[in-house]
Write an enzyme that holds these catalytic residues in place. Structure first.
Site, short mmCIF file in Angstrom:
data_model
loop_
_atom_site.label_atom_id
_atom_site.label_comp_id
_atom_site.label_asym_id
_atom_site.label_seq_id
_atom_site.Cartn_x
_atom_site.Cartn_y
_atom_site.Cartn_z
N ASP A 1 47.95 2.33 -20.47
CA ASP A 1 46.55 1.88 -20.43
C ASP A 1 46.29 1.03 -21.67
O ASP A 1 47.11 0.20 -22.04
CB ASP A 1 45.64 3.11 -20.31
CG ASP A 1 44.27 2.76 -19.76
OD1 ASP A 1 43.90 1.57 -19.75
OD2 ASP A 1 43.54 3.68 -19.35
N ASP B 1 40.89 1.25 -27.29
CA ASP B 1 39.71 1.02 -26.47
C ASP B 1 38.49 1.68 -27.09
O ASP B 1 38.51 2.87 -27.44
CB ASP B 1 39.95 1.52 -25.04
CG ASP B 1 40.87 0.57 -24.25
OD1 ASP B 1 41.49 -0.32 -24.87
OD2 ASP B 1 40.98 0.74 -23.03
N ARG C 1 43.24 -9.04 -23.69
CA ARG C 1 42.31 -8.16 -24.42
C ARG C 1 42.63 -8.09 -25.92
O ARG C 1 42.96 -7.03 -26.45
CB ARG C 1 42.30 -6.75 -23.82
CG ARG C 1 41.93 -6.74 -22.35
CD ARG C 1 41.82 -5.34 -21.80
NE ARG C 1 41.52 -5.36 -20.37
CZ ARG C 1 41.54 -4.29 -19.57
NH1 ARG C 1 41.85 -3.11 -20.06
NH2 ARG C 1 41.26 -4.40 -18.30
N ASP D 1 44.52 6.06 -23.18
CA ASP D 1 44.80 5.01 -24.16
C ASP D 1 45.56 5.59 -25.35
O ASP D 1 45.50 6.78 -25.63
CB ASP D 1 43.49 4.42 -24.68
CG ASP D 1 42.63 3.87 -23.55
OD1 ASP D 1 43.17 3.18 -22.67
OD2 ASP D 1 41.41 4.16 -23.55
#
Ligand SMILES: *[C@@H]1O[C@H](CO)[C@@H](O)[C@H](O)[C@H]1NC(C)=O
Ligand SMILES: *[C@@H]1O[C@H](CO)[C@@H](O)[C@H](O)[C@H]1NC(C)=O
Length: 315
Positions: A158, A162, A214, A129
């Site tokens: 990615d 996160d 997301r 990430d």
């Protein structure tokens, strides 16, 4: 003619007034003052520790390692195809104009970390990430600028931001998260409830735009999401797997599902401007955040947040 000249002068003054960049002075020793990062003893990072400025990947990697109290400042552009792991008790700061390209930052199994004013772009999936916080506690992320592009397959990169594996005491403020497929995963996976139920995250005054999904996807934990602006993202906040969200005074445009649940998450939503769309998330039980804070009315959020989000600090 006279009228015309004074009109030109007047508009000229307006242009000059709008011109200076919105740069806010900050100090390298600032500590977290908002949200979950202020609990459990607070988040001080490397405040008061040694200070090192780095300009290469090798120097950055060495400077942020270990748990000693330290401030590390990135200057210039550092490129690579890897993730750099940050130790406990660290403040990692970006100078104005600095940038990490292809180099992600990983906050893994540590405590008390501050990440501010970093610009990170185009981190390939093989490196992970752009900014990942995993199994860590007391982390303040502020004024970061995270992006890639949407010109490739959605798994070419990615996540941008996160926060997984039981992270607690996390605050994300004044950041710009944009132009990417899968923006922010909070809570690792549907079968990770035992580890992820304690998750506590505050997301305040961030600008989310040009994203697919997301924004964020939030599983299991508690999330306080207020005064954010969400523009032109395909999806909105997805509350999942028993997550309890408190969603206050945010603004959306350009999505037809600003706040929803795919699998049993909850939200208490007040004072939001959903841009004409509807909140469809089941009502939860998280009605009051466990710290004091001030929030802007939704009508004042866009003007306060959009122009100051991202790498707009000077140290
Ligand atoms: C750094 O962090 C660790 C773990 O969070 C803590 O035990 C330690 O005392 C800290 N060290 C310094 C120098 O602050
Ligand atoms: C949104 O993402 C696309 C695809 O990467 C890009 O071409 C476009 O410039 C972005 N739009 C904005 C407003 O940044």
């Amino acid at each position: 003619m006279k009228w015309f000249l004074s009109f030109v002068a007047f508009t000229g003054i307006q242009v000059i007034l709008a011109a200076p960049p919105l740069v806010k002075r900050a100090t390298v020793n600032d500590v977290a003052t908002l949200g979950y990062a202020t609990l459990n003893g607070g988040t001080t990072g490397g405040s008061g520790g040694t200070s090192t400025t780095v300009t290469t990947l090798a120097a950055l990697t060495a400077a942020v390692a270990g748990d000693a109290k330290k401030v590390v400042i990135i200057s210039g552009t550092i490129t690579g195809n890897t993730a750099v792991e940050v130790g406990s008790n660290t403040s990692l700061l970006g100078k104005s104009g600095s940038s990490l390209v292809g180099v992600g930052i990983r906050v893994l199994n540590v405590n008390n970390v501050i990440v501010r004013n970093l610009k990170i772009s185009k981190v390939l999936a093989e490196a992970g990430d752009a900014l990942a916080v995993q199994a860590s506690h007391q982390v303040w992320i502020d004024h970061v600028d995270l992006s890639s592009d949407r010109d490739h397959d959605k798994d070419f990169y990615d996540g941008l931001l996160d926060l997984t594996h039981g992270v607690t005491g996390i605050t994300v403020t004044n950041s710009k998260i944009y132009t990417h497929w899968k923006a922010s995963l909070i809570g690792h996976s549907d079968n990770n409830g035992a580890e992820d139920t304690p998750i506590t995250v505050t997301l305040a005054s961030n600008y989310w735009t040009n994203l697919s999904s997301r924004t964020p996807s939030f599983r299991f934990g508690h999330g306080h999401i207020f005064n954010n602006v969400f523009d032109s993202n395909d999806d909105g906040i997805n509350t999942r797997d028993g997550a309890q969200l408190l969603v206050e005074n945010n603004v959306w445009t350009g999505t037809n599902k600003p706040l929803y649940s795919t699998d049993g998450g909850f939200a208490v939503a007040t004072g939001n401007d959903f841009g004409g769309a509807a909140n469809t998330a089941p009502v939860g039980t998280f009605t009051s955040a466990p710290y004091s804070y001030t929030k802007l009315a939704a009508s004042a959020v866009r003007a306060a947040v959009v122009s100051t989000a991202g790498q707009t600090l000077s140290f």
